[in-house]
Design a protein around this motif. Structure first.
Motif, PDB file in Angstrom:
ATOM      1  N   VAL A 152       0.845  -1.199   0.000  1.00 22.53           N
ATOM      2  CA  VAL A 152       0.000   0.000   0.000  1.00 22.53           C
ATOM      3  C   VAL A 152       0.877   1.245   0.000  1.00 22.53           C
ATOM      4  N   SER A 153       0.219   2.385  -0.077  1.00 22.16           N
ATOM      5  CA  SER A 153       0.935   3.658   0.009  1.00 22.16           C
ATOM      6  C   SER A 153       0.630   4.265   1.377  1.00 22.16           C
ATOM      7  N   LEU A 154       1.634   4.343   2.231  1.00 18.33           N
ATOM      8  CA  LEU A 154       1.416   4.840   3.593  1.00 18.33           C
ATOM      9  C   LEU A 154       1.065   6.329   3.530  1.00 18.33           C
ATOM     10  N   PRO A 155      -0.094   6.717   4.076  1.00 18.26           N
ATOM     11  CA  PRO A 155      -0.467   8.127   3.989  1.00 18.26           C
ATOM     12  C   PRO A 155       0.534   9.020   4.728  1.00 18.26           C
ATOM     13  N   PRO A 156       0.730  10.253   4.252  1.00 15.02           N
ATOM     14  CA  PRO A 156       1.730  11.144   4.853  1.00 15.02           C
ATOM     15  C   PRO A 156       1.595  11.292   6.368  1.00 15.02           C
ATOM     16  N   HIS A 157       0.364  11.348   6.910  1.00 13.13           N
ATOM     17  CA  HIS A 157       0.215  11.571   8.358  1.00 13.13           C
ATOM     18  C   HIS A 157       0.659  10.352   9.181  1.00 13.13           C
ATOM     19  N   LEU A 158       0.933   9.219   8.527  1.00 10.13           N
ATOM     20  CA  LEU A 158       1.423   8.042   9.268  1.00 10.13           C
ATOM     21  C   LEU A 158       2.906   7.776   9.009  1.00 10.13           C
ATOM     22  N   GLN A 159       3.550   8.683   8.287  1.00 11.93           N
ATOM     23  CA  GLN A 159       4.971   8.473   7.954  1.00 11.93           C
ATOM     24  C   GLN A 159       5.899   9.014   9.043  1.00 11.93           C
ATOM     25  N   GLY A 160       5.619   8.588  10.290  1.00 10.63           N
ATOM     26  CA  GLY A 160       6.453   9.017  11.416  1.00 10.63           C
ATOM     27  C   GLY A 160       7.268   7.847  11.933  1.00 10.63           C
ATOM     28  N   TRP A 161       6.977   7.409  13.169  1.00 16.14           N
ATOM     29  CA  TRP A 161       7.727   6.324  13.805  1.00 16.14           C
ATOM     30  C   TRP A 161       7.701   5.027  12.983  1.00 16.14           C
ATOM     31  N   ARG A 162       6.629   4.802  12.236  1.00 14.51           N
ATOM     32  CA  ARG A 162       6.501   3.562  11.440  1.00 14.51           C
ATOM     33  C   ARG A 162       7.669   3.325  10.484  1.00 14.51           C
ATOM     34  N   VAL A 163       8.195   4.416   9.941  1.00 14.86           N
ATOM     35  CA  VAL A 163       9.247   4.280   8.932  1.00 14.86           C
ATOM     36  C   VAL A 163      10.615   4.724   9.451  1.00 14.86           C
ATOM     37  N   ALA A 164      10.686   5.056  10.752  1.00  9.95           N
ATOM     38  CA  ALA A 164      11.936   5.641  11.256  1.00  9.95           C
ATOM     39  C   ALA A 164      12.492   4.953  12.487  1.00  9.95           C
ATOM     40  N   ASP A 165      11.684   4.166  13.165  1.00 11.04           N
ATOM     41  CA  ASP A 165      12.052   3.785  14.516  1.00 11.04           C
ATOM     42  C   ASP A 165      12.009   2.262  14.697  1.00 11.04           C
ATOM     43  N   SER A 166      13.038   1.567  14.203  1.00  6.25           N
ATOM     44  CA  SER A 166      12.983   0.098  14.282  1.00  6.25           C
ATOM     45  C   SER A 166      13.129  -0.387  15.729  1.00  6.25           C
ATOM     46  N   GLU A 167      13.838   0.339  16.564  1.00  6.00           N
ATOM     47  CA  GLU A 167      14.010  -0.099  17.970  1.00  6.00           C
ATOM     48  C   GLU A 167      12.679  -0.134  18.701  1.00  6.00           C
ATOM     49  N   ASN A 168      11.788   0.774  18.349  1.00  4.66           N
ATOM     50  CA  ASN A 168      10.499   0.841  19.039  1.00  4.66           C
ATOM     51  C   ASN A 168       9.358   0.237  18.223  1.00  4.66           C
ATOM     52  N   GLY A 169       9.715  -0.650  17.311  1.00  4.78           N
ATOM     53  CA  GLY A 169       8.666  -1.427  16.641  1.00  4.78           C
ATOM     54  C   GLY A 169       8.211  -0.856  15.320  1.00  4.78           C
ATOM     55  N   GLY A 170       9.007   0.036  14.701  1.00  6.52           N
ATOM     56  CA  GLY A 170       8.645   0.519  13.376  1.00  6.52           C
ATOM     57  C   GLY A 170       8.998  -0.515  12.311  1.00  6.52           C
ATOM     58  N   GLY A 171       8.655  -0.193  11.062  1.00 10.23           N
ATOM     59  CA  GLY A 171       8.964  -1.104   9.956  1.00 10.23           C
ATOM     60  C   GLY A 171       7.723  -1.839   9.486  1.00 10.23           C
TER      61      GLY A 171
END
Ligand code: NDP
Length: 331
Positions: A152-171
C-alpha cells in the motif's frame, strides 16, 4: 461498558472511538504522554476525562476495558498494568516487540481472568470470513498455496515512527506482515512453521527501517504462503489468493480497513463471485470483545492469536536479517 483509551492515536480517532460508540459502549477517558495532546484529543472526540497517567485511568472503577493503541514498544507495560488492575484489554498489534513479552502478557491475562484480545481487524471482514468458510468447507479441496498482496501507500500523516524507529517497533513487518499472518491463520486454520524473507529500504525509509518485504511462510499442513507488504506502492491493489487441489479463491481489495472487496471462486465449473454483505470491521471486533467480557463468546482475535502473528513477524525480521529460513517459535 465504559472504556479508557491508552493512546491518543490516529487509529483511535479514525476508527475505534466510533466503533466503541456504535455498539452502545462509552469512551470515558483518554491518556496521552502529553497533557496538551490529551486535552486536544478529548475535546475533539468528545471524551469527558483526559490525563497523562495510565495508573490514574486504571484506578477509575467505572472503566471496565481499555483499548491500547500507543506506539508498539509501549503495549507490553501498559497491557500488564491494565491486566493487573483487573481491566479487560483490547491491545493493538504487534502485542509487543518480542515473543517472550507477548507470551507473558497472554499468561498474565489468563491468571487475572480478564479478556485479552488483539485488534487484528481483518478477520472481521466478510471477505475473509467467506474465504474461511469456503476453505474449511472443502470447497477448494486441500489448500496448498496462498498469496497475499498487501503493498500500500502509507499516507503522509502516518509516515512518522513507522518508517523511522525500528528499535520501538517501526517497519513494515511488525505493521503489515503480522496482519497477513493472522488473516492466513484465520482462513486456513493452520499455523506457521518457518519463514524466509527479503526486505527493501525504499523511499519512505529513515534510518534503514524496512518499508517493503517479500517472503514465504511454510504452514504446518505444508502449505506455502507468499507475501508482499509495502508502504511505498502507490498504485498497487491488495488481495489474497488461496490455491487448492479442487479450486482457487481470489479475493481483491480486501487487505484494508474498509468494508469492501470481492471474492471469486475458480474451479472446474468456471468462476463465480461469492455473495458478501460487508460490515464495519472494527465495530465487529469491538462487539465480539464486549460479548467476550460478558462471557458470551470469545474475542475475534485473542491474545494467543496476537502472539502467533508477532512470533511470525519476529521470524520474518530475523529471516531477512540472516538470509536464512527461520522457525516460528511462540514460546
Ligand atoms: P499514531 O502515531 O497516530 O499514534 C501512536 C502514538 O503516537 C499515540 O499514542 C501518541 O502518543 C503518539 N502521537 C500521536 N501524535 C503525536 C504527535 N503529534 N507528537 C508526538 N506523539 C504523537 O499511530 P497509529 O494510530 O497509526 O497506530 C497506533 C497503534 O495502532 C500501533 O500499534 C499500530 O500498529 C496500531 N494500528 C493498528 C491498526 C489496525 O487496523 N489494527 C491500524 C493502524 C494502527 P500519546 O498517546 O502519548 O499521545
Amino acid at each position: 461498558m465504559k472504556w479508557g483509551l491508552i493512546g491518543a492515536s490516529t487509529i483511535a480517532k479514525e476508527w475505534m472511538i466510533d466503533a466503541i460508540r456504535s455498539i452502545g459502549d462509552e469512551v470515558s477517558a483518554v491518556v496521552s504522554a502529553s497533557e496538551s495532546r490529551a486535552e486536544d484529543f478529548a475535546k475533539h472526540n468528545d471524551i469527558k476525562k483526559f490525563g497523562t497517567s495510565v495508573e490514574e485511568l486504571l484506578l477509575d472503577p467505572e472503566i471496565q476495558a481499555v483499548y491500547i493503541s500507543t506506539q508498539n514498544h509501549l503495549h507490553k507495560e501498559q497491557s500488564l498494568k491494565a491486566i493487573r488492575a483487573g481491566k479487560h484489554v483490547l491491545c493493538e498489534k504487534p502485542l509487543a516487540l518480542n515473543v517472550a513479552d507477548a507470551a507473558g502478557m497472554v499468561s498474565a491475562a489468563e491468571k487475572a481472568g480478564v479478556v485479552f484480545a488483539t485488534n487484528h481487524h481483518l478477520r472481521n471482514a466478510e471477505s475473509h470470513k467467506a474465504l474461511r468458510r469456503a476453505v474449511q468447507g472443502g470447497v477448494i479441496g486441500k489448500p496448498v498455496a496462498a498469496r497475499v498482496f498487501h503493498a500500500v501507500s502509507l499516507p503522509p500523516h502516518l509516515q512518522g515512527w513507522r518508517v523511522a524507529d525500528s528499535e520501538n517497533g517501526g517497519g513494515v513487518i511488525l505493521d503489515i506482515t503480522v496482519h497477513d499472518t493472522d488473516t492466513l491463520r484465520f482462513i486456513l486454520n493452520d499455523d506457521p512453521v518457518e519463514v524466509t524473507a527479503f526486505t527493501q529500504v525504499g523511499e519512505l525509509s529513515v534510518n534503514g527501517v524496512a518499508d517493503s518485504v517479500m517472503g514465504v511462510i511454510r504452514f504446518k499442513s505444508g502449505l506455502l504462503a507468499q507475501f508482499h507488504d509495502s508502504f511505498t506502492a502507490k498504485y498497487s491493489e491488495t488481495g489474497i489468493e488461496i490455491i487448492g487441489t479442487e479450486g482457487t479463491l481470489v479475493a481483491r481489495n480486501v487487505m484494508t480497513q474498509q468494508p469492501k472487496g470481492e471474492v471469486v471462486l475458480i474451479n472446474s465449473e468456471g468462476s463465480r463471485k461469492l455473495i458478501l454483505e460487508h460490515v464495519n470491521l472494527y465495530e465487529t471486533g469491538v462487539r465480539d470483545f464486549s460479548e467476550a467480557v460478558a462471557g458470551r463468546s470469545q474475542p475475534a482475535a485473542s491474545g494467543l492469536d496476537g502472539l502467533w502473528s508477532l512470533a511470525t513477524g519476529i521470524a520474518v525480521v530475523e529471516a531477512a536479517r540472516t538470509c536464512k529460513a527461520t522457525p516460528v517459535v511462540i514460546r
